[in-house]
Design a protein around this motif. Structure first.
Motif, PDB file in Angstrom:
ATOM      1  N   HIS A 108       0.834  -1.202   0.000  1.00  0.00           N
ATOM      2  CA  HIS A 108       0.000   0.000   0.000  1.00  0.00           C
ATOM      3  C   HIS A 108       0.867   1.249   0.000  1.00  0.00           C
ATOM      4  O   HIS A 108       2.012   1.231   0.451  1.00  0.00           O
ATOM      5  N   ARG A 109       0.280   2.312  -0.474  1.00  0.00           N
ATOM      6  CA  ARG A 109       0.937   3.612  -0.369  1.00  0.00           C
ATOM      7  C   ARG A 109       0.968   4.036   1.087  1.00  0.00           C
ATOM      8  O   ARG A 109       0.019   3.780   1.839  1.00  0.00           O
ATOM      9  N   ALA A 110       2.057   4.647   1.498  1.00  0.00           N
ATOM     10  CA  ALA A 110       2.223   5.037   2.893  1.00  0.00           C
ATOM     11  C   ALA A 110       1.056   5.904   3.361  1.00  0.00           C
ATOM     12  O   ALA A 110       0.693   6.881   2.723  1.00  0.00           O
ATOM     13  N   GLY A 111       0.422   5.498   4.472  1.00  0.00           N
ATOM     14  CA  GLY A 111      -0.655   6.274   5.071  1.00  0.00           C
ATOM     15  C   GLY A 111      -1.998   6.134   4.406  1.00  0.00           C
ATOM     16  O   GLY A 111      -2.927   6.876   4.713  1.00  0.00           O
ATOM     17  N   SER A 112      -2.144   5.164   3.478  1.00  0.00           N
ATOM     18  CA  SER A 112      -3.441   4.986   2.810  1.00  0.00           C
ATOM     19  C   SER A 112      -3.598   3.534   2.381  1.00  0.00           C
ATOM     20  O   SER A 112      -2.677   2.727   2.502  1.00  0.00           O
ATOM     21  N   ALA A 113      -4.791   3.216   1.860  1.00  0.00           N
ATOM     22  CA  ALA A 113      -5.050   1.873   1.344  1.00  0.00           C
ATOM     23  C   ALA A 113      -4.880   1.813  -0.172  1.00  0.00           C
ATOM     24  O   ALA A 113      -5.198   0.791  -0.798  1.00  0.00           O
ATOM     25  N   ASP A 114      -4.372   2.893  -0.767  1.00  0.00           N
ATOM     26  CA  ASP A 114      -4.172   2.937  -2.218  1.00  0.00           C
ATOM     27  C   ASP A 114      -3.014   2.032  -2.627  1.00  0.00           C
ATOM     28  O   ASP A 114      -2.126   1.743  -1.817  1.00  0.00           O
ATOM     29  N   PRO A 115      -2.991   1.605  -3.881  1.00  0.00           N
ATOM     30  CA  PRO A 115      -1.877   0.778  -4.355  1.00  0.00           C
ATOM     31  C   PRO A 115      -0.552   1.515  -4.185  1.00  0.00           C
ATOM     32  O   PRO A 115      -0.513   2.748  -4.154  1.00  0.00           O
ATOM     33  N   PRO A 116       0.552   0.788  -4.063  1.00  0.00           N
ATOM     34  CA  PRO A 116       1.851   1.437  -3.842  1.00  0.00           C
ATOM     35  C   PRO A 116       2.266   2.294  -5.030  1.00  0.00           C
ATOM     36  O   PRO A 116       1.928   1.988  -6.179  1.00  0.00           O
TER      37      PRO A 116
END
Length: 300
Positions: A151-159
């Motif tokens: 995940h992207r840091a601080g979120s549930a979005d893809p890296p």
């Protein structure tokens, strides 16, 4: 007097014999030390390319002419730039169609900088059919940093730091040249062990499966009729060359019967790689690091 002279001659002869044997003993010890140093140097410094040809018809039908590379147990830290460049250089020469990673990208209890090194490496991986991975137990040893693999840091979005697809207890079906191939991944968490009960649900019944699992424990759970190739790491091939009995007695590895190499039982196959990095001890002895290249079809 004759007796005294005889004793003196015996002492002189004994000392002479010892003096003769001592250089031989020193020579043998020097030879053993040279061999050990040579093994240590070669096993630590040379990155071997291990090539395997899979001839199972179900895999040949889908992947004939394709080249798949497996990387494992990189155990990167802040000082791993040389190893990183060696791997990237080899990949550039190989031009694989797919890259598969089987966990442990950082050292145990690594720092944020170690994780950044691993993420930077992953960000440089590209392959026409994709790059797929599973997590290893070492990757979870700093849980706040491990999230960035998926995940992207601080979120549930893809890296946003890499394009690697992490298969955490899930699978994707690819269509290659009009035929299907399943890529599945068995996660190592929780609690730093795979949930082996999931293996049945990850393996396809009617088309071949490449199952990524950091440990080889999944192999025993693969249903026999399903054409499956399990790719694992974790063991480093022992990292130090010891008899198999030692690993069975100490149970230092979770599956000592599959410490390294290729195994097959009917339709299911397993390859356990020696990986690239080290853990516990900062060197290898008699067990070389490797990149694994899989090709598919009859032997040339």
């Amino acid at each position: 007097m004759a007796s005294v002279a005889a004793n003196q001659n015996h002492v002189v002869s004994s000392l002479a014999g010892r003096a003769t044997r001592l250089p031989k003993l020193l020579a043998v010890l020097a030879l053993i030390a040279a061999v050990m140093i040579g093994l240590l140097w070669n096993s630590s410094a040379e990155l071997r390319v291990q090539r395997l040809r899979i001839q199972h018809p179900a895999f040949v039908e889908v992947l004939s002419g394709r080249k798949i590379v497996q990387l494992s147990d990189l155990h990167f830290n802040q000082h791993s730039s040389k190893a990183e460049q060696r791997v990237l250089s080899q990949l550039h020469e190989m031009q694989p169609d797919m890259i598969l990673l089987t966990g442990d990208y950082v050292k145990w209890y690594g720092s944020r900088e170690d994780y950044q090194r691993a993420l930077s490496f992953l960000g440089q991986l590209r392959a026409p059919l994709g790059v797929y991975a599973v997590m290893g137990d070492a990757d979870y040893s700093f849980s706040r940093a491990s999230c960035q693999f998926c995940h992207r840091a601080g979120s549930a979005d893809p890296p946003d730091l890499h394009e690697v697809v992490f298969l955490r207890d899930r699978f994707v079906d690819l269509e290659i040249a009009g035929r299907r191939l399943r890529l599945a991944g068995l996660d190592c968490w929780p609690p730093l062990e795979p949930n082996l009960a999931l293996v049945d649900s990850l393996v396809a019944a009617d088309h071949p499966t490449l199952l990524l699992s950091h440990t080889s424990l999944a192999y025993a759970r693969v249903p026999a009729p399903a054409p499956t190739l399990v790719l694992s790491g974790d063991t480093h091939g022992g990292q130090i060359l010891l008899p198999g009995l030692v690993w069975r007695l100490t149970m230092r590895k979770p599956d000592p019967d599959h410490l390294y190499g290729f195994f097959q039982e009917g339709n299911k196959m397993l390859y356990v790689t020696s990986g690239i990095g080290t853990t516990d001890l900062p060197f290898r002895l008699g067990v070389a690091p490797e990149i694994v290249v899989f090709e598919f079809g009859a032997a040339e």
